[in-house]
Scaffold this motif. Structure first.
Motif, PDB file in Angstrom:
ATOM      1  N   VAL A 133      -4.982   6.034  -1.250  1.00  0.00           N
ATOM      2  CA  VAL A 133      -3.792   5.180  -1.298  1.00  0.00           C
ATOM      3  C   VAL A 133      -3.828   4.348  -2.579  1.00  0.00           C
ATOM      4  O   VAL A 133      -4.893   4.117  -3.165  1.00  0.00           O
ATOM      5  N   GLN A 134      -2.661   3.908  -3.012  1.00  0.00           N
ATOM      6  CA  GLN A 134      -2.546   3.012  -4.155  1.00  0.00           C
ATOM      7  C   GLN A 134      -2.217   1.616  -3.641  1.00  0.00           C
ATOM      8  O   GLN A 134      -1.193   1.403  -3.008  1.00  0.00           O
ATOM      9  N   LEU A 135      -3.105   0.673  -3.937  1.00  0.00           N
ATOM     10  CA  LEU A 135      -2.947  -0.700  -3.472  1.00  0.00           C
ATOM     11  C   LEU A 135      -2.426  -1.562  -4.616  1.00  0.00           C
ATOM     12  O   LEU A 135      -3.032  -1.628  -5.688  1.00  0.00           O
ATOM     13  N   ILE A 136      -1.291  -2.221  -4.389  1.00  0.00           N
ATOM     14  CA  ILE A 136      -0.659  -3.088  -5.384  1.00  0.00           C
ATOM     15  C   ILE A 136      -0.568  -4.491  -4.785  1.00  0.00           C
ATOM     16  O   ILE A 136      -0.030  -4.667  -3.691  1.00  0.00           O
ATOM     17  N   VAL A 146      -0.250  -8.974 -11.534  1.00  0.00           N
ATOM     18  CA  VAL A 146      -0.153  -7.813 -10.646  1.00  0.00           C
ATOM     19  C   VAL A 146      -1.329  -6.887 -10.936  1.00  0.00           C
ATOM     20  O   VAL A 146      -1.602  -6.551 -12.097  1.00  0.00           O
ATOM     21  N   ARG A 147      -2.009  -6.478  -9.882  1.00  0.00           N
ATOM     22  CA  ARG A 147      -3.152  -5.577 -10.010  1.00  0.00           C
ATOM     23  C   ARG A 147      -2.887  -4.321  -9.183  1.00  0.00           C
ATOM     24  O   ARG A 147      -2.442  -4.401  -8.036  1.00  0.00           O
ATOM     25  N   SER A 148      -3.150  -3.141  -9.758  1.00  0.00           N
ATOM     26  CA  SER A 148      -2.954  -1.858  -9.076  1.00  0.00           C
ATOM     27  C   SER A 148      -4.255  -1.069  -9.140  1.00  0.00           C
ATOM     28  O   SER A 148      -4.872  -0.964 -10.203  1.00  0.00           O
ATOM     29  N   GLU A 149      -4.648  -0.507  -7.996  1.00  0.00           N
ATOM     30  CA  GLU A 149      -5.872   0.283  -7.939  1.00  0.00           C
ATOM     31  C   GLU A 149      -5.742   1.374  -6.877  1.00  0.00           C
ATOM     32  O   GLU A 149      -5.036   1.198  -5.879  1.00  0.00           O
ATOM     33  N   VAL A 150      -6.420   2.493  -7.130  1.00  0.00           N
ATOM     34  CA  VAL A 150      -6.444   3.613  -6.190  1.00  0.00           C
ATOM     35  C   VAL A 150      -7.763   3.555  -5.428  1.00  0.00           C
ATOM     36  O   VAL A 150      -8.848   3.449  -6.020  1.00  0.00           O
ATOM     37  N   MET A 151      -7.653   3.647  -4.108  1.00  0.00           N
ATOM     38  CA  MET A 151      -8.843   3.537  -3.271  1.00  0.00           C
ATOM     39  C   MET A 151      -8.764   4.545  -2.126  1.00  0.00           C
ATOM     40  O   MET A 151      -7.693   5.104  -1.833  1.00  0.00           O
ATOM     41  N   ALA A 152      -9.907   4.805  -1.506  1.00  0.00           N
ATOM     42  CA  ALA A 152      -9.971   5.760  -0.403  1.00  0.00           C
ATOM     43  C   ALA A 152      -9.214   5.215   0.810  1.00  0.00           C
ATOM     44  O   ALA A 152      -9.187   4.009   1.074  1.00  0.00           O
ATOM     45  N   SER A 209       0.847  -1.185   0.000  1.00  0.00           N
ATOM     46  CA  SER A 209       0.000   0.000   0.000  1.00  0.00           C
ATOM     47  C   SER A 209       0.882   1.234   0.000  1.00  0.00           C
ATOM     48  O   SER A 209       1.784   1.372   0.831  1.00  0.00           O
ATOM     49  N   LEU A 210       0.614   2.166  -0.942  1.00  0.00           N
ATOM     50  CA  LEU A 210       1.379   3.407  -1.062  1.00  0.00           C
ATOM     51  C   LEU A 210       0.442   4.590  -0.893  1.00  0.00           C
ATOM     52  O   LEU A 210      -0.587   4.683  -1.582  1.00  0.00           O
ATOM     53  N   ALA A 211       0.781   5.508   0.043  1.00  0.00           N
ATOM     54  CA  ALA A 211      -0.041   6.705   0.267  1.00  0.00           C
ATOM     55  C   ALA A 211       0.296   7.736  -0.811  1.00  0.00           C
ATOM     56  O   ALA A 211       1.443   8.187  -0.925  1.00  0.00           O
ATOM     57  N   ILE A 212      -0.693   8.131  -1.603  1.00  0.00           N
ATOM     58  CA  ILE A 212      -0.475   9.119  -2.658  1.00  0.00           C
ATOM     59  C   ILE A 212      -1.091  10.465  -2.308  1.00  0.00           C
ATOM     60  O   ILE A 212      -0.811  11.467  -2.954  1.00  0.00           O
ATOM     61  N   SER A 213      -1.920  10.526  -1.263  1.00  0.00           N
ATOM     62  CA  SER A 213      -2.483  11.779  -0.766  1.00  0.00           C
ATOM     63  C   SER A 213      -3.009  11.532   0.641  1.00  0.00           C
ATOM     64  O   SER A 213      -2.932  10.417   1.162  1.00  0.00           O
ATOM     65  N   LEU A 249      -8.887   7.430   9.226  1.00  0.00           N
ATOM     66  CA  LEU A 249      -9.592   8.713   9.286  1.00  0.00           C
ATOM     67  C   LEU A 249      -8.707   9.840   9.799  1.00  0.00           C
ATOM     68  O   LEU A 249      -9.032  11.017   9.601  1.00  0.00           O
ATOM     69  N   SER A 250      -7.583   9.521  10.451  1.00  0.00           N
ATOM     70  CA  SER A 250      -6.706  10.588  10.941  1.00  0.00           C
ATOM     71  C   SER A 250      -6.045  11.365   9.803  1.00  0.00           C
ATOM     72  O   SER A 250      -5.551  12.471   9.997  1.00  0.00           O
ATOM     73  N   GLY A 251      -6.045  10.796   8.644  1.00  0.00           N
ATOM     74  CA  GLY A 251      -5.434  11.481   7.521  1.00  0.00           C
ATOM     75  C   GLY A 251      -6.335  12.512   6.865  1.00  0.00           C
ATOM     76  O   GLY A 251      -5.873  13.292   6.025  1.00  0.00           O
ATOM     77  N   TYR A 252      -7.600  12.514   7.210  1.00  0.00           N
ATOM     78  CA  TYR A 252      -8.535  13.489   6.632  1.00  0.00           C
ATOM     79  C   TYR A 252      -8.494  14.782   7.453  1.00  0.00           C
ATOM     80  O   TYR A 252      -8.935  14.815   8.606  1.00  0.00           O
ATOM     81  N   ARG A 253      -7.965  15.890   6.886  1.00  0.00           N
ATOM     82  CA  ARG A 253      -7.857  17.184   7.571  1.00  0.00           C
ATOM     83  C   ARG A 253      -8.289  18.309   6.627  1.00  0.00           C
ATOM     84  O   ARG A 253      -8.126  18.200   5.408  1.00  0.00           O
TER      85      ARG A 253
END
Length: 284
Positions: free
Chosen positions: A102-105, A217-223, A94-98, A227-231
């Motif tokens: 996050v981008q899940l691979i 390999v599957r890559s997808e962007v998901m919410a 899992s990679l945080a893009i914002s 919740l601490s990251g929402y500011r």
């Protein structure tokens, strides 16, 4: 001299005929199918050999191979008894893009398990067809189970039951004898069904197929689920703080007004105390 020549020709012709008969017998032995031979000594239609097979292999595409196997089975007048396809996850990242996404691979393997039943005489052709469509064969197993003696014993028991039922058919039976006759009938039915099952297993062979393909390999962007990251942005936070402070101030005023009786009572007590204290000082 002429008679000797005729006798020699006769011997040559006789030798040729014998040699032909010998070759014929050898060919008949060689061409005898294993389906007509049994370790129990039985031959011909009395032989009941049940064949089962299993194949473990790798393919380029599981779904396309499954379609091909189904089509090949139907062409051979077979039946697909079971089909199961699943995706098994192996690794994930899992990679945080914002702040809110996050981008899940993840990598996964598609696997399939199938159970088919094909006519026994077409079993070798089916195995060859599946093997030709595979990218890599890991394991092929062929098992032959001899049920000749079991089938023969079942036929003999069936005949004994039939003779017993025919013997008892012309007699008047009591209740207990009728129950015994019913049990004999049930045993006869069970034996007939058992022999029919052996015939079905002899005529149709079961093949267990297990196949898979290379990992994908599957890559997808998901919410983001944290919740601490929402500011809120900085200016929005300042504005909300101002309104929150004004709201708390108004809430305090409303609470103070709600306590006006306590405030009034406190003021009266203070003035009364100071009044009596002032008179006491004046009197002195």
């Amino acid at each position: 001299m002429k008679n000797l020549n005729l006798f020699g020709y006769y011997l040559i012709i006789t030798g040729l005929i014998c040699s032909c008969n010998t070759n014929r017998s050898e060919k008949e032995i060689i061409n005898t199918s294993v389906d007509t031979l049994s370790a129990s000594g039985l031959v011909g239609i009395s032989v009941k050999l049940i064949k089962t097979a299993s194949i473990d292999f790798k393919v380029k595409n599981v779904f396309e191979s499954a379609k091909h196997i189904v089509s090949s089975t139907h062409k051979m007048n077979g039946l697909v008894l079971d089909r199961h396809i699943e995706s098994v996850d192996e690794n994930s990242k899992s990679l945080a893009i914002s702040d809110d996404s996050v981008q899940l691979i993840n990598s996964y393997v598609v696997k399939a398990n199938m159970l088919v039943s094909v006519p026994t005489e077409k079993l070798d052709g089916f195995i060859d067809d599946v093997s030709a469509s595979a990218a890599h064969i890991q394991d092929i197993q062929l098992k032959i189970e001899d049920k000749s003696l079991d089938y023969l014993a079942g036929k003999m028991k069936q005949q004994n039951h039939e003779q017993l039922l025919q013997y008892k058919a012309g007699k008047n039976h009591k209740t207990n004898e009728s129950i015994s006759l019913l049990e004999q009938n049930n045993k006869l039915v069970d034996q007939q069904v058992k022999n029919k099952k052996i015939d079905a297993d002899v005529n149709y062979s079961s093949v267990q197929l297990s196949f898979y393909q290379n990992p994908l390999v599957r890559s997808e962007v998901m919410a983001r689920d944290d919740l601490s990251g929402y500011r809120l942005p900085f200016l929005s936070s300042i504005r909300n703080s101002f309104f929150n402070g004004w709201y708390y101030f108004l809430t305090f005023i409303i609470g103070a007004v709600s306590l006006w009786m306590f405030i009034l009572a406190g003021v009266v007590i203070i003035f009364t105390y100071r009044y009596f204290k002032f008179r006491k000082v004046s009197a002195v």
